[in-house]
Motif scaffolding. Sequence first.
Motif, PDB file in Angstrom:
ATOM      1  N   GLU A 153      31.293 -48.253  36.159  1.00  0.00           N
ATOM      2  CA  GLU A 153      31.045 -46.808  36.111  1.00  0.00           C
ATOM      3  C   GLU A 153      30.229 -46.412  34.884  1.00  0.00           C
ATOM      4  N   SER A 253      35.924 -41.920  30.906  1.00  0.00           N
ATOM      5  CA  SER A 253      36.714 -42.450  32.008  1.00  0.00           C
ATOM      6  C   SER A 253      38.131 -41.923  31.886  1.00  0.00           C
ATOM      7  N   THR A 278      34.725 -39.457  34.862  1.00  0.00           N
ATOM      8  CA  THR A 278      35.035 -40.217  36.065  1.00  0.00           C
ATOM      9  C   THR A 278      36.523 -40.505  36.105  1.00  0.00           C
TER      10      THR A 278
END
Length: 333
Positions: A153, A253, A278
Amino acid sequence: MRVITVNKPASLDNLAVSETADPAPGNGEILVQWRASSLNYHDYLVANGSLPVVDGRIPLSDGAGDIIAVGDGVTKWQVGDKVMSAFFPNWIEGHANKAKTLALLGDTVDGCAVEKSCLSQDSVTAIPKDYSYAEAATLPCAALTAWRALIVEGGLQAGDTVLVEGSGGMSVFALQIAKAAGAYVYATTSTDDKFEQLKSLGADVVINYKTDPKWGVTINKLSGGGVDHVLDIGGGTTLANSVDAARFGGHISLIGILGGFTAELMLPKLFTKQMRMTGLSVGSVEMQNAMVRSINISGIRPVIDRSFSLEELGAAFRYQETGKHFGKIVIEY
């Protein structure tokens, strides 16, 4: 074979050890004898009743062991191969979706707190070369989460800056993966001994978040305008500082809920910095295979704090509860 189940009312004092018949692999299945597992915060929430599971669920999402039998149609594995579990046994490749992530080991389906399990041949990966079972058992949840956050990611590049929070299993793996990739790493902790342990693993800067409650602002200044990647583990107790620590256009994250299920944010900061967040939960079998290939090249080794026997699972969770561990807590069968 021995098995531990979560029985209602679920609690750490109500983890039942019993005996049950050995399973037999069906078409396309392998029979794995588990040799080790490890504890994750998600496992703790299952075991203490914070997450609803069916009565008699076998907990623990991580496992490493040997294949001792194969069913008809198995082509990927042979008896004697050493394998480890996948957190989402049906998420083999591609992007996540509801169907792929409905089955969650040790939660919606039975996990690894048992001596033997039948699994699809697609739902395991090889363990890294020269890893012990205990070392391999630390990887499927914590290490893969860190790998996905940074590599998949985050698109981590050599020279990037990374912030890891605390010294639990995922955060320690993130530190190791980031350093192996050539990143500059900031870390937070609350104790002097963990400060030194983080430094010994390669953390470039360590901040005590208890003595510096505005540690996000501090890291932003020290990094010359914020870090590229933040792995947030605390939710309600850390996210505001994570936003402060991130650079303009940085990536956060959202991984953990150690500080609670909700968090308050100053939305203008997100807009102004045009950052990306994310939310993620572990990863796929495909990602796990890529992580294993990387470990075989980089040679990183897990940090194991302490080992318990299968019968001591309740005591292991009690130790996890104290927060004194550094790295992973392992269960060896």
